[in-house]
Design an enzyme around this catalytic site. Sequence first.
Site, PDB file in Angstrom:
ATOM      1  CG  PHE A   1      -0.079   7.818  -5.203  1.00  0.00           C
ATOM      2  CD1 PHE A   1      -1.607   7.425  -4.706  1.00  0.00           C
ATOM      3  CD2 PHE A   1      -0.280   7.737  -6.422  1.00  0.00           C
ATOM      4  CE1 PHE A   1      -2.790   7.762  -5.454  1.00  0.00           C
ATOM      5  CE2 PHE A   1      -1.263   7.893  -7.273  1.00  0.00           C
ATOM      6  CZ  PHE A   1      -2.700   7.817  -6.847  1.00  0.00           C
TER       7      PHE A   1
ATOM      8  CD  GLU B   1       4.400  -7.471   3.215  1.00  0.00           C
ATOM      9  OE1 GLU B   1       4.893  -6.278   3.596  1.00  0.00           O
ATOM     10  OE2 GLU B   1       3.245  -7.567   2.774  1.00  0.00           O
TER      11      GLU B   1
ATOM     12  CE  LYS C   1      -1.252  -9.952   6.242  1.00  0.00           C
ATOM     13  NZ  LYS C   1      -0.915 -10.674   5.341  1.00  0.00           N
TER      14      LYS C   1
HETATM   15  N1  HSE Z   1       2.751 -10.217   1.701  1.00  0.00           N
HETATM   16  C1  HSE Z   1       1.376 -10.356   2.234  1.00  0.00           C
HETATM   17  C2  HSE Z   1       0.809 -11.603   2.058  1.00  0.00           C
HETATM   18  C3  HSE Z   1       0.624  -9.112   1.644  1.00  0.00           C
HETATM   19  O1  HSE Z   1       1.400 -12.336   1.151  1.00  0.00           O
HETATM   20  O2  HSE Z   1      -0.090 -11.924   2.467  1.00  0.00           O
HETATM   21  C4  HSE Z   1      -0.648  -8.794   2.136  1.00  0.00           C
HETATM   22  O3  HSE Z   1      -0.504  -8.286   3.379  1.00  0.00           O
END
Ligand code: HSE
Length: 342
Positions: free
Chosen positions: A10, A211, A226
């Site tokens: 959360f 992050e 990703k």
């Molecule tokens: N740390 C990632 C970014 C956050 O800067 O894109 C989103 O996934």
Amino acid sequence: MRFDLAFIGFGTVGRGLADLLLEKKEELKKRYGMEYRVVAISDIKVGSILDDRGIDLKEALRLAEARTSLETLPAQKKGLSAIETIRASHSNAIVEVTWTNIVNGEPGYSHIKTALSLGKHVVTTNKGPISLYYRELMKLADANGVKLKFKGTVLSGTPAFNLFDGVLAGCSVSSIRGILNGTTNYILTEMEKGLDYKDALKEAQRLGYAEADPTMDVEGGDAAAKVTILANALLGINIRPDNVKRKGITSVTTKEVKKAKDRGGRIKLIARAEKKGNSILAEVSPIPLPVSDPLANIMGVTNALTFATDCLGNITIVGPGAGRRATGYALLTDLISIANGK
Ligand code: HSE
């Protein structure tokens, strides 16, 4: 459809979804026939509560914002672990928004496996388990007759995956190429304005883009996770983040950024994946692009993705890739698509 939701995690993203659920409660019911109750929240920082009669979400949100334990709220059970919460709650959908770990996917991997095995839908923004175990988890969801949705793992709420089973159904993707990490694009943008790398990173952290471990961003790990998720879902292949050749932006200097600009271009951290016969090219690296490339003009924390397709040639989408509301929205749209039987 009525969701009995359990939030596992959360933090910023979970609260982003909570904001939208509260804000759009009536609209969700009227437009999509979607009703919800939150029956549990389990978070490592703000505590854990479970009440199958329903939790006061507004109050939980207020407490979490004030960094006060949720366990001060009335509840049937308190202090359960994430796994205990998934098992013990009468939830039919789990919102898995714990931190990303691309080494072994934990703890999100166990949370998602447990939930799916118990026949609970899962919506998640957690890049670790999806980049490492996509096929296994999708199979498990299928076997249990539930859905696993992960739209917010890439480009937050900006549509990417569902384009090709929705408005672009019938169109095949042969390669993808994009700016998938907001933090590094923000840093490169600030470096072009003259800021040095360290100060730009500090600012990205202050703004909440990075992050928890910013090496994930600057060394290309986040973009590698990703592009793995996109490649597995859209190119029909099976790779893991460590199959992605990667170089981050830590060695890019302000001088190089300026030099690229003087030459009429821009350095961007580009993630790409392409199927070449039986082999796969998957890579993250800083590349100087000519300004005629749409990706060269994406500045700040914005993300963009160019799909090469068989029917339409190149399609580029641009939109937010991070942020509380945008990522919370990705989870909301995943819930709506489950409510619509998709
Ligand atoms: N740390 C990632 C970014 C956050 O800067 O894109 C989103 O996934």
